[in-house]
Design a protein around this motif. Structure first.
Motif, PDB file in Angstrom:
ATOM      1  N   VAL A 157     105.545  30.870  20.550  1.00 39.93           N
ATOM      2  CA  VAL A 157     105.374  32.102  19.795  1.00 39.93           C
ATOM      3  C   VAL A 157     103.914  32.197  19.382  1.00 39.93           C
ATOM      4  CG1 VAL A 157     105.878  31.136  17.517  1.00 39.93           C
ATOM      5  CG2 VAL A 157     106.384  33.537  17.983  1.00 39.93           C
ATOM      6  N   VAL A 158     103.442  33.412  19.229  1.00 43.36           N
ATOM      7  CA  VAL A 158     102.079  33.636  18.756  1.00 43.36           C
ATOM      8  C   VAL A 158     102.138  34.412  17.443  1.00 43.36           C
ATOM      9  CG1 VAL A 158      99.830  34.655  19.228  1.00 43.36           C
ATOM     10  CG2 VAL A 158     101.163  33.673  21.098  1.00 43.36           C
ATOM     11  N   LEU A 159     101.563  33.836  16.420  1.00 40.68           N
ATOM     12  CA  LEU A 159     101.437  34.517  15.138  1.00 40.68           C
ATOM     13  C   LEU A 159     100.071  35.203  15.069  1.00 40.68           C
ATOM     14  CD1 LEU A 159     102.822  31.807  12.688  1.00 40.68           C
ATOM     15  CD2 LEU A 159     104.072  33.530  14.003  1.00 40.68           C
ATOM     16  N   SER A 160     100.058  36.358  14.447  1.00 37.19           N
ATOM     17  CA  SER A 160      98.811  37.087  14.237  1.00 37.19           C
ATOM     18  C   SER A 160      98.613  37.322  12.752  1.00 37.19           C
ATOM     19  CB  SER A 160      98.830  38.435  14.962  1.00 37.19           C
ATOM     20  OG  SER A 160      99.022  38.278  16.344  1.00 37.19           O
ATOM     21  N   CYS A 161      97.368  37.395  12.356  1.00 35.28           N
ATOM     22  CA  CYS A 161      97.037  37.704  10.968  1.00 35.28           C
ATOM     23  C   CYS A 161      95.869  38.681  10.980  1.00 35.28           C
ATOM     24  CB  CYS A 161      96.677  36.444  10.204  1.00 35.28           C
ATOM     25  SG  CYS A 161      96.066  36.749   8.531  1.00 35.28           S
ATOM     26  N   ALA A 162      96.163  39.893  10.590  1.00 40.14           N
ATOM     27  CA  ALA A 162      95.136  40.933  10.541  1.00 40.14           C
ATOM     28  C   ALA A 162      94.570  41.017   9.131  1.00 40.14           C
ATOM     29  CB  ALA A 162      95.732  42.274  10.954  1.00 40.14           C
ATOM     30  N   ALA A 163      93.263  40.921   9.040  1.00 45.79           N
ATOM     31  CA  ALA A 163      92.588  40.943   7.743  1.00 45.79           C
ATOM     32  C   ALA A 163      91.881  42.275   7.540  1.00 45.79           C
ATOM     33  CB  ALA A 163      91.586  39.802   7.662  1.00 45.79           C
ATOM     34  N   SER A 164      91.864  42.732   6.328  1.00 49.51           N
ATOM     35  CA  SER A 164      91.160  43.969   6.003  1.00 49.51           C
ATOM     36  C   SER A 164      90.551  43.855   4.620  1.00 49.51           C
ATOM     37  CB  SER A 164      92.115  45.163   6.057  1.00 49.51           C
ATOM     38  OG  SER A 164      93.154  45.015   5.108  1.00 49.51           O
ATOM     39  N   GLY A 165      89.617  44.746   4.340  1.00 42.85           N
ATOM     40  CA  GLY A 165      88.994  44.770   3.024  1.00 42.85           C
ATOM     41  C   GLY A 165      87.695  43.997   2.948  1.00 42.85           C
ATOM     42  N   HIS A 166      87.330  43.374   4.044  1.00 38.65           N
ATOM     43  CA  HIS A 166      86.085  42.605   4.058  1.00 38.65           C
ATOM     44  C   HIS A 166      85.776  42.255   5.504  1.00 38.65           C
ATOM     45  CE1 HIS A 166      83.024  39.690   2.858  1.00 38.65           C
ATOM     46  NE2 HIS A 166      83.219  40.044   1.608  1.00 38.65           N
ATOM     47  N   VAL A 188      93.128  36.567  13.168  1.00 37.15           N
ATOM     48  CA  VAL A 188      93.254  35.174  13.549  1.00 37.15           C
ATOM     49  C   VAL A 188      94.656  34.968  14.126  1.00 37.15           C
ATOM     50  CG1 VAL A 188      94.011  34.424  11.250  1.00 37.15           C
ATOM     51  CG2 VAL A 188      92.939  32.784  12.796  1.00 37.15           C
ATOM     52  N   TYR A 189      94.752  34.107  15.125  1.00 36.66           N
ATOM     53  CA  TYR A 189      96.002  33.876  15.818  1.00 36.66           C
ATOM     54  C   TYR A 189      96.387  32.401  15.723  1.00 36.66           C
ATOM     55  CZ  TYR A 189      94.541  38.284  17.966  1.00 36.66           C
ATOM     56  OH  TYR A 189      94.112  39.573  18.174  1.00 36.66           O
ATOM     57  N   LEU A 190      97.676  32.160  15.872  1.00 36.10           N
ATOM     58  CA  LEU A 190      98.167  30.796  15.997  1.00 36.10           C
ATOM     59  C   LEU A 190      99.169  30.785  17.135  1.00 36.10           C
ATOM     60  CD1 LEU A 190      98.040  27.914  14.769  1.00 36.10           C
ATOM     61  CD2 LEU A 190     100.122  28.504  13.502  1.00 36.10           C
ATOM     62  N   ARG A 191      98.780  30.198  18.250  1.00 36.31           N
ATOM     63  CA  ARG A 191      99.696  30.034  19.374  1.00 36.31           C
ATOM     64  C   ARG A 191     100.439  28.733  19.174  1.00 36.31           C
ATOM     65  NH1 ARG A 191     101.704  30.988  24.197  1.00 36.31           N
ATOM     66  NH2 ARG A 191     100.711  33.028  24.432  1.00 36.31           N
ATOM     67  N   MET A 192     101.753  28.817  19.194  1.00 36.76           N
ATOM     68  CA  MET A 192     102.604  27.664  18.933  1.00 36.76           C
ATOM     69  C   MET A 192     103.445  27.402  20.167  1.00 36.76           C
ATOM     70  SD  MET A 192     103.651  29.241  15.224  1.00 36.76           S
ATOM     71  CE  MET A 192     104.770  27.952  14.734  1.00 36.76           C
ATOM     72  N   ASN A 193     103.197  26.274  20.821  1.00 39.07           N
ATOM     73  CA  ASN A 193     103.942  25.886  22.018  1.00 39.07           C
ATOM     74  C   ASN A 193     104.829  24.683  21.734  1.00 39.07           C
ATOM     75  OD1 ASN A 193     102.610  27.864  23.567  1.00 39.07           O
ATOM     76  ND2 ASN A 193     100.973  26.447  24.150  1.00 39.07           N
ATOM     77  N   SER A 194     105.769  24.444  22.623  1.00 32.33           N
ATOM     78  CA  SER A 194     106.652  23.278  22.525  1.00 32.33           C
ATOM     79  C   SER A 194     107.231  23.148  21.118  1.00 32.33           C
ATOM     80  CB  SER A 194     105.888  22.004  22.912  1.00 32.33           C
ATOM     81  OG  SER A 194     105.362  22.113  24.212  1.00 32.33           O
ATOM     82  N   LEU A 200      95.711  40.379   3.918  1.00 37.83           N
ATOM     83  CA  LEU A 200      96.038  39.619   5.123  1.00 37.83           C
ATOM     84  C   LEU A 200      97.490  39.902   5.456  1.00 37.83           C
ATOM     85  CD1 LEU A 200      94.461  36.152   4.151  1.00 37.83           C
ATOM     86  CD2 LEU A 200      93.396  37.996   5.441  1.00 37.83           C
ATOM     87  N   VAL A 201      97.744  40.318   6.686  1.00 36.72           N
ATOM     88  CA  VAL A 201      99.099  40.666   7.090  1.00 36.72           C
ATOM     89  C   VAL A 201      99.461  39.880   8.337  1.00 36.72           C
ATOM     90  CG1 VAL A 201     100.670  42.498   7.793  1.00 36.72           C
ATOM     91  CG2 VAL A 201      98.865  42.977   6.113  1.00 36.72           C
TER      92      VAL A 201
END
Length: 119
Positions: free
Chosen positions: A18-27, A73-79, A4-5
């Motif tokens: 800000v928007v965080l991203s998490c790229a998963a691999s291996g499954h 998977v993403y996490l959008r963070m506002n305010s 997971l990165v």
């Protein structure tokens, strides 16, 4: 091997987004629960969001979403507030149903990305 990165962290002004991203691999993760946690120095890792569940302090400001085609998977963070400053981690619970907020449910973790909210 599961990896997971996270990306997207950085310095943000109060009230910003800000928007965080998490790229998963291996499954293939489309049938697993993916969530976000955060941690500040000296404190335990805190649940932030998974599925449609949010910790109270971020409810209405943060939004979790996922793109199964991209295994991301993403996490959008506002305010954003200074108290949102933390290292943010994505995590995977290898179960098809949401079990809850305990970090021990989540078997796989990213390396974390720092989000600092400051003017």
């Amino acid at each position: 091997q599961v990896q997971l990165v996270e990306s997207g962290g950085g310095l943000v002004q109060p009230g910003g987004s800000v928007v965080l991203s998490c790229a998963a691999s291996g499954h293939t993760f489309k049938y697993f629960v993916m969530g976000w946690f955060r941690q500040t120095p000296g404190n335990e890792r805190e649940f932030v969001a998974a599925i449609s569940s949010y910790t109270d302090s971020v409810s209405g400001r943060f939004t979790i979403s996922r793109d199964d085609a991209k295994n991301t998977v993403y996490l959008r963070m506002n305010s954003l507030k200074p108290e949102d400053t933390a290292v943010y981690y994505c995590a995977v619970d290898p179960n098809p149903y949401y079990r809850g907020r305990r970090p021990t449910y989540y078997n796989y973790w990213g390396q974390g990305t720092q989000v600092t909210v400051s003017s």
